[in-house]
Design a protein around this motif. Structure first.
Motif, PDB file in Angstrom:
ATOM      1  N   LEU A 120       0.839  -1.184   0.000  1.00 40.32           N
ATOM      2  CA  LEU A 120       0.000   0.000   0.000  1.00 40.32           C
ATOM      3  C   LEU A 120       0.878   1.239   0.000  1.00 40.32           C
ATOM      4  N   GLY A 121       0.645   2.130  -0.932  1.00 39.39           N
ATOM      5  CA  GLY A 121       1.365   3.390  -0.970  1.00 39.39           C
ATOM      6  C   GLY A 121       0.677   4.402  -0.066  1.00 39.39           C
ATOM      7  N   VAL A 122       1.339   4.825   0.998  1.00 38.15           N
ATOM      8  CA  VAL A 122       0.710   5.688   2.001  1.00 38.15           C
ATOM      9  C   VAL A 122       1.514   6.973   2.171  1.00 38.15           C
ATOM     10  N   GLU A 123       0.851   7.990   2.683  1.00 34.42           N
ATOM     11  CA  GLU A 123       1.515   9.278   2.878  1.00 34.42           C
ATOM     12  C   GLU A 123       2.400   9.278   4.118  1.00 34.42           C
ATOM     13  N   ASP A 124       1.987   8.590   5.169  1.00 35.77           N
ATOM     14  CA  ASP A 124       2.730   8.589   6.432  1.00 35.77           C
ATOM     15  C   ASP A 124       2.862   7.151   6.902  1.00 35.77           C
ATOM     16  N   VAL A 125       4.015   6.532   6.646  1.00 33.37           N
ATOM     17  CA  VAL A 125       4.214   5.125   6.977  1.00 33.37           C
ATOM     18  C   VAL A 125       4.097   4.886   8.480  1.00 33.37           C
ATOM     19  N   LYS A 129       1.305   2.553  10.121  1.00 33.44           N
ATOM     20  CA  LYS A 129       1.783   1.408  10.909  1.00 33.44           C
ATOM     21  C   LYS A 129       1.079   1.370  12.259  1.00 33.44           C
ATOM     22  N   GLN A 130       0.988   2.502  12.930  1.00 33.66           N
ATOM     23  CA  GLN A 130       0.337   2.572  14.228  1.00 33.66           C
ATOM     24  C   GLN A 130      -1.151   2.249  14.106  1.00 33.66           C
ATOM     25  N   PHE A 131      -1.781   2.750  13.041  1.00 37.50           N
ATOM     26  CA  PHE A 131      -3.204   2.486  12.783  1.00 37.50           C
ATOM     27  C   PHE A 131      -3.464   0.981  12.739  1.00 37.50           C
ATOM     28  N   TYR A 132      -2.626   0.268  11.986  1.00 36.93           N
ATOM     29  CA  TYR A 132      -2.833  -1.167  11.843  1.00 36.93           C
ATOM     30  C   TYR A 132      -2.416  -1.944  13.098  1.00 36.93           C
ATOM     31  N   ALA A 133      -1.385  -1.495  13.769  1.00 40.25           N
ATOM     32  CA  ALA A 133      -0.965  -2.149  15.006  1.00 40.25           C
ATOM     33  C   ALA A 133      -2.078  -2.091  16.051  1.00 40.25           C
ATOM     34  N   GLU A 134      -2.800  -0.980  16.085  1.00 40.90           N
ATOM     35  CA  GLU A 134      -3.908  -0.839  17.024  1.00 40.90           C
ATOM     36  C   GLU A 134      -5.076  -1.743  16.671  1.00 40.90           C
ATOM     37  N   LYS A 158       0.847 -11.197   2.061  1.00 33.44           N
ATOM     38  CA  LYS A 158       1.536 -10.384   3.063  1.00 33.44           C
ATOM     39  C   LYS A 158       1.238  -8.908   2.803  1.00 33.44           C
ATOM     40  N   LEU A 159       1.007  -8.150   3.849  1.00 33.93           N
ATOM     41  CA  LEU A 159       0.730  -6.722   3.744  1.00 33.93           C
ATOM     42  C   LEU A 159       1.981  -5.916   4.072  1.00 33.93           C
ATOM     43  N   ALA A 160       2.263  -4.890   3.257  1.00 34.95           N
ATOM     44  CA  ALA A 160       3.400  -4.006   3.507  1.00 34.95           C
ATOM     45  C   ALA A 160       3.005  -2.574   3.185  1.00 34.95           C
ATOM     46  N   LEU A 161       3.690  -1.630   3.796  1.00 33.31           N
ATOM     47  CA  LEU A 161       3.459  -0.205   3.591  1.00 33.31           C
ATOM     48  C   LEU A 161       4.716   0.436   3.018  1.00 33.31           C
ATOM     49  N   TYR A 162       4.517   1.348   2.057  1.00 34.99           N
ATOM     50  CA  TYR A 162       5.626   2.049   1.416  1.00 34.99           C
ATOM     51  C   TYR A 162       5.162   3.472   1.157  1.00 34.99           C
ATOM     52  N   LYS A 163       6.065   4.413   1.133  1.00 30.89           N
ATOM     53  CA  LYS A 163       5.693   5.782   0.778  1.00 30.89           C
ATOM     54  C   LYS A 163       5.081   5.794  -0.617  1.00 30.89           C
ATOM     55  N   ARG A 164       3.956   6.516  -0.775  1.00 30.78           N
ATOM     56  CA  ARG A 164       3.226   6.484  -2.040  1.00 30.78           C
ATOM     57  C   ARG A 164       4.093   6.873  -3.226  1.00 30.78           C
ATOM     58  N   ALA A 189      -8.041  -6.343  10.341  1.00 34.73           N
ATOM     59  CA  ALA A 189      -8.263  -4.921  10.609  1.00 34.73           C
ATOM     60  C   ALA A 189      -9.703  -4.482  10.401  1.00 34.73           C
ATOM     61  N   GLY A 190     -10.482  -5.253   9.637  1.00 32.86           N
ATOM     62  CA  GLY A 190     -11.799  -4.787   9.239  1.00 32.86           C
ATOM     63  C   GLY A 190     -12.891  -5.003  10.278  1.00 32.86           C
ATOM     64  N   PRO A 191     -14.016  -4.255  10.082  1.00 34.54           N
ATOM     65  CA  PRO A 191     -14.259  -3.288   9.004  1.00 34.54           C
ATOM     66  C   PRO A 191     -13.724  -1.907   9.375  1.00 34.54           C
ATOM     67  N   CYS A 192     -13.091  -1.251   8.398  1.00 35.66           N
ATOM     68  CA  CYS A 192     -12.571   0.096   8.619  1.00 35.66           C
ATOM     69  C   CYS A 192     -12.079   0.665   7.297  1.00 35.66           C
ATOM     70  N   ALA A 193     -11.720   1.932   7.319  1.00 36.87           N
ATOM     71  CA  ALA A 193     -10.980   2.551   6.229  1.00 36.87           C
ATOM     72  C   ALA A 193      -9.745   3.165   6.849  1.00 36.87           C
ATOM     73  N   ASP A 194      -8.566   2.927   6.259  1.00 32.68           N
ATOM     74  CA  ASP A 194      -7.343   3.421   6.883  1.00 32.68           C
ATOM     75  C   ASP A 194      -7.093   4.885   6.537  1.00 32.68           C
ATOM     76  N   LEU A 195      -5.940   5.404   6.911  1.00 28.03           N
ATOM     77  CA  LEU A 195      -5.657   6.829   6.777  1.00 28.03           C
ATOM     78  C   LEU A 195      -5.570   7.290   5.327  1.00 28.03           C
ATOM     79  N   ASP A 196      -5.364   6.353   4.396  1.00 26.96           N
ATOM     80  CA  ASP A 196      -5.275   6.690   2.984  1.00 26.96           C
ATOM     81  C   ASP A 196      -6.483   6.211   2.194  1.00 26.96           C
ATOM     82  N   GLY A 197      -7.527   5.816   2.905  1.00 24.13           N
ATOM     83  CA  GLY A 197      -8.773   5.444   2.255  1.00 24.13           C
ATOM     84  C   GLY A 197      -8.865   4.017   1.765  1.00 24.13           C
ATOM     85  N   PHE A 198      -7.915   3.159   2.133  1.00 21.82           N
ATOM     86  CA  PHE A 198      -8.028   1.750   1.777  1.00 21.82           C
ATOM     87  C   PHE A 198      -9.065   1.096   2.687  1.00 21.82           C
TER      88      PHE A 198
END
Length: 212
Positions: A120-125, A129-134, A158-164, A189-198
């Motif tokens: 997932l390309g995100v603005e703030d890794v 990361k904290q969002f998903y850890a919670e 496998k899920l990974a995060l990278y700068k967009r 993690a679901g149901p939810c929408a993360d910080l980048d709208g995924f």
């Protein structure tokens, strides 16, 4: 431990997408679902699927299979400091990277992959990361604010995060994009929408198959 039960791609042409992913991932893939969507989208959709393989010959075989099935080449397969890989774009617009960390073949060449990684390309890794850890995801490894990889069970995505912008550059496309990601995840993690709208839906217990 597995965080992703299903990866669902929303596509405009279900028949064409089914043919493509059956040719590349194999029929009745346990990793992917497809469903029809007319949600507007343009440019980079903010994610890539990476097929991790064991040797360069398998990269070439899978790239060839993808191109034969209608993919568009984005980056020709080539050597780099980290290994060997190439990037294609599926007919539905999904960007697929096929890569290995090795530089020499060590066995028979087959169009086979060992692992699928959803980046997932995100603005703030760090914040994501904290969002998903919670929400119960366990970090497997990470590199500060540049990259995070979550732990997963063998045989699962496998899920990974990278700068967009870094992810778009790695894929060989401009980082700009608007509209729907056309990607829905089911799992921990679901149901939810993360910080980048995924978007995540609640997890599923049944095996995941590519559906037509």
């Amino acid at each position: 431990m597995n965080s992703i039960d299903a990866v669902t791609l929303e596509v405009a042409d279900l028949a064409a997408a089914t043919r493509f992913y059956s040719a590349v991932l194999g029929p009745d893939s346990p990793h992917l679902r497809l469903r029809t969507s007319s949600h507007a989208t343009s440019g980079f959709r903010g994610f890539t699927l990476s097929l991790v393989v064991s040797q360069p010959g398998n990269v070439d075989a899978l790239v060839a299979a993808a191109l034969d099935a209608g993919a568009t080449p984005l980056k020709a397969a080539s050597k780099s400091l980290w290994g060997y890989g190439g990037v294609v774009q599926a007919p539905d617009g999904t960007i697929v990277k096929i890569a290995t960390s090795t530089k020499k073949d060590s066995g028979p060449v087959t169009p086979a992959f060992d692992e699928i990684v959803l980046l997932l390309g995100v603005e703030d890794v760090k914040a994501t990361k904290q969002f998903y850890a919670e929400r119960g995801l366990v970090v497997g490894r990470g590199f500060g604010g540049k990259y995070v990889e979550f732990a997963s069970d063998p045989g699962h995505v496998k899920l990974a995060l990278y700068k967009r912008r870094a992810l778009a550059k790695d894929a060989g496309v401009p980082a700009e994009g608007t509209g729907s990601h056309r990607l829905v995840l089911s799992g921990t993690a679901g149901p939810c929408a993360d910080l980048d709208g995924f978007v995540w839906e609640a997890g599923v217990s049944a095996p995941v198959t590519a559906a037509g």
